[in-house]
Design a protein around this motif. Structure first.
Motif, mmCIF file in Angstrom:
data_model
loop_
_atom_site.group_PDB
_atom_site.id
_atom_site.type_symbol
_atom_site.label_atom_id
_atom_site.label_comp_id
_atom_site.label_asym_id
_atom_site.label_seq_id
_atom_site.Cartn_x
_atom_site.Cartn_y
_atom_site.Cartn_z
ATOM 1 N N UNK A 145 0.862 -1.183 0.000
ATOM 2 C CA UNK A 145 0.000 0.000 0.000
ATOM 3 C C UNK A 145 0.895 1.228 0.000
ATOM 4 N N UNK A 146 0.423 2.281 -0.636
ATOM 5 C CA UNK A 146 1.218 3.501 -0.734
ATOM 6 C C UNK A 146 0.297 4.663 -1.038
ATOM 7 N N UNK A 147 0.801 5.870 -0.861
ATOM 8 C CA UNK A 147 -0.024 7.003 -1.230
ATOM 9 C C UNK A 147 0.613 8.344 -0.942
ATOM 10 N N UNK A 148 0.432 9.279 -1.870
ATOM 11 C CA UNK A 148 0.885 10.644 -1.647
ATOM 12 C C UNK A 148 -0.214 11.489 -1.008
ATOM 13 N N UNK A 149 0.133 12.176 0.051
ATOM 14 C CA UNK A 149 -0.791 13.089 0.722
ATOM 15 C C UNK A 149 0.017 14.234 1.277
ATOM 16 N N UNK A 150 -0.125 14.539 2.560
ATOM 17 C CA UNK A 150 0.719 15.550 3.194
ATOM 18 C C UNK A 150 2.174 15.127 3.115
ATOM 19 N N UNK A 151 2.406 13.835 3.226
ATOM 20 C CA UNK A 151 3.709 13.224 2.977
ATOM 21 C C UNK A 151 3.493 12.058 2.031
ATOM 22 N N UNK A 152 4.435 11.114 2.018
ATOM 23 C CA UNK A 152 4.270 9.916 1.200
ATOM 24 C C UNK A 152 4.408 8.715 2.121
ATOM 25 N N UNK A 153 3.382 7.888 2.181
ATOM 26 C CA UNK A 153 3.403 6.725 3.060
ATOM 27 C C UNK A 153 3.395 5.432 2.271
ATOM 28 N N UNK A 154 3.922 4.398 2.897
ATOM 29 C CA UNK A 154 3.897 3.068 2.287
ATOM 30 C C UNK A 154 4.027 2.021 3.390
ATOM 31 N N UNK A 155 3.484 0.856 3.131
ATOM 32 C CA UNK A 155 3.582 -0.271 4.056
ATOM 33 C C UNK A 155 3.319 -1.544 3.272
ATOM 34 N N UNK A 156 3.578 -2.672 3.920
ATOM 35 C CA UNK A 156 3.387 -3.965 3.265
ATOM 36 C C UNK A 156 2.681 -4.926 4.208
ATOM 37 N N UNK A 157 1.663 -5.595 3.696
ATOM 38 C CA UNK A 157 1.046 -6.706 4.419
ATOM 39 C C UNK A 157 1.782 -7.966 3.994
ATOM 40 N N UNK A 158 2.583 -8.508 4.910
ATOM 41 C CA UNK A 158 3.390 -9.694 4.621
ATOM 42 C C UNK A 158 2.550 -10.936 4.937
#
Length: 332
Positions: A145-158
């Motif tokens: 998952x990822x996304x640009x907003x106020x910053x840029x976030x990302x994570x992974x469901x392993x």
């Protein structure tokens, strides 16, 4: 898969705590047939009205006529380190163990907002979201998952044969790579503004302004003092060619970034994009070179070509993710 009925399901307090709003709800059931959580008693309070998270939770409980749940998961827009949570914009600080004791929770989890997004991914409703790239998701493989907003976030469901867990990361601060000649020219200009050209310095609200100024320099046009909202407005209304080129480049280039993260996380289970920016640019994203650039990974292009990409426009993602976090751990 859990097949609990309503009478067996222990309700979960879920929250989405941000700098502007503190949102709360109760998860009162999980429907295994539809793979959906039942969200009820949804209330939103201005975060600034409270001096602490504890007072906000107490306010929520005072306004609902429902027994206080024994399970809770809070999604927060801030770092969590060694059980300590600091919400800088609000001046709130709390200790997870102390909060658990104060409200007599048997189970309490505190996760960041992109971890919640990752937990939510398997429980999203396809009909409420938009397919950006077709593909065949492996139901047992990792999800990014990822996304640009106020910053840029990302994570992974392993996901493994032993279960699943969420991997949080700082992908927004990796160095932004150039793929095309225009990318290279833009990075050259961005380096004149910034010491480190990271993904977040382009793919975020403030990043759009950085990209606009770089695009103006590459095109030999004097940049105006515009913010992201003004750039978007001028591009949408056709009043500024540089603004239009900026948003087109934003959609093209983020395809390469998304493909990089898909490779990094081994995301054969799919890529889900959220954040506050791209859901407002749906048609531009669909008509961009996002898909081409996502898949264009040299000898790994066949790998990336099979990965589906979804733009998430569904509501209540933090609630769904918070519920899923508890649900997954309770049924492990």
């Amino acid at each position: 898969m859990n097949t609990q009925t309503t009478t067996e399901f222990a309700p979960i307090l879920v929250a989405d705590i941000g700098g502007t709003n503190a949102r709360f709800a109760l998860i009162t059931d999980f429907n295994a047939q539809t793979n959906q959580f039942v969200i009820e008693h949804n209330l939103t309070f201005p975060s600034a009205d409270f001096g602490s998270l504890e007072s906000a939770i107490n306010q929520y409980f005072s306004q609902i006529s429902f027994p206080k749940p024994s399970r809770a998961c809070l999604a927060v827009a801030g770092p969590i380190k060694a059980g300590q949570v600091h919400l800088t914009n609000l001046g709130w600080h709390f200790n997870v163990a102390d909060l658990k004791a104060e409200f007599s929770f048997e189970q309490l989890e505190v996760i960041n907002d992109f971890a919640a997004f990752a937990y939510a991914a398997p429980y999203l409703d396809d009909s409420q979201n938009m397919a950006v790239k077709a593909g065949q998701a492996d139901e047992n493989a990792n999800i990014a998952v990822m996304g640009p907003g106020t910053g840029f976030g990302a994570a992974c469901l392993v996901r493994t044969s032993q279960g699943s867990a969420v991997l949080s990361c700082e992908a927004g601060h990796i160095t932004l790579a150039a793929v095309t000649e225009l990318d290279r020219q833009l990075i050259t200009e961005l380096k004149k503004q910034l010491n480190h050209v990271s993904v977040e310095t382009v793919f975020s609200g403030p990043g759009i302004a950085h990209l606009y100024r770089a695009m103006a320099a590459v095109k030999g046009v004097e940049a105006k003092n515009l913010d992201a909202a003004q750039i978007s407005e001028l591009a949408t209304t056709g009043q500024c060619e540089v603004c239009d080129a900026t948003l087109n480049q934003f959609c093209d280039w983020i395809g390469s970034v998304a493909g990089d993260l898909a490779l990094t996380f081994g995301a054969l289970g799919g890529v889900f994009i959220g954040g506050g920016i791209l859901p407002r640019m749906q048609q531009r994203l669909l008509s961009s070179r996002f898909v081409e650039r996502f898949a264009d990974k040299g000898i790994m292009s066949q790998y990336t070509s099979q990965i589906p990409v979804t733009l998430v426009t569904q509501d209540n993602i933090p609630f769904i993710g918070a519920a899923a976090c508890i649900h997954v751990k309770s049924n492990a």
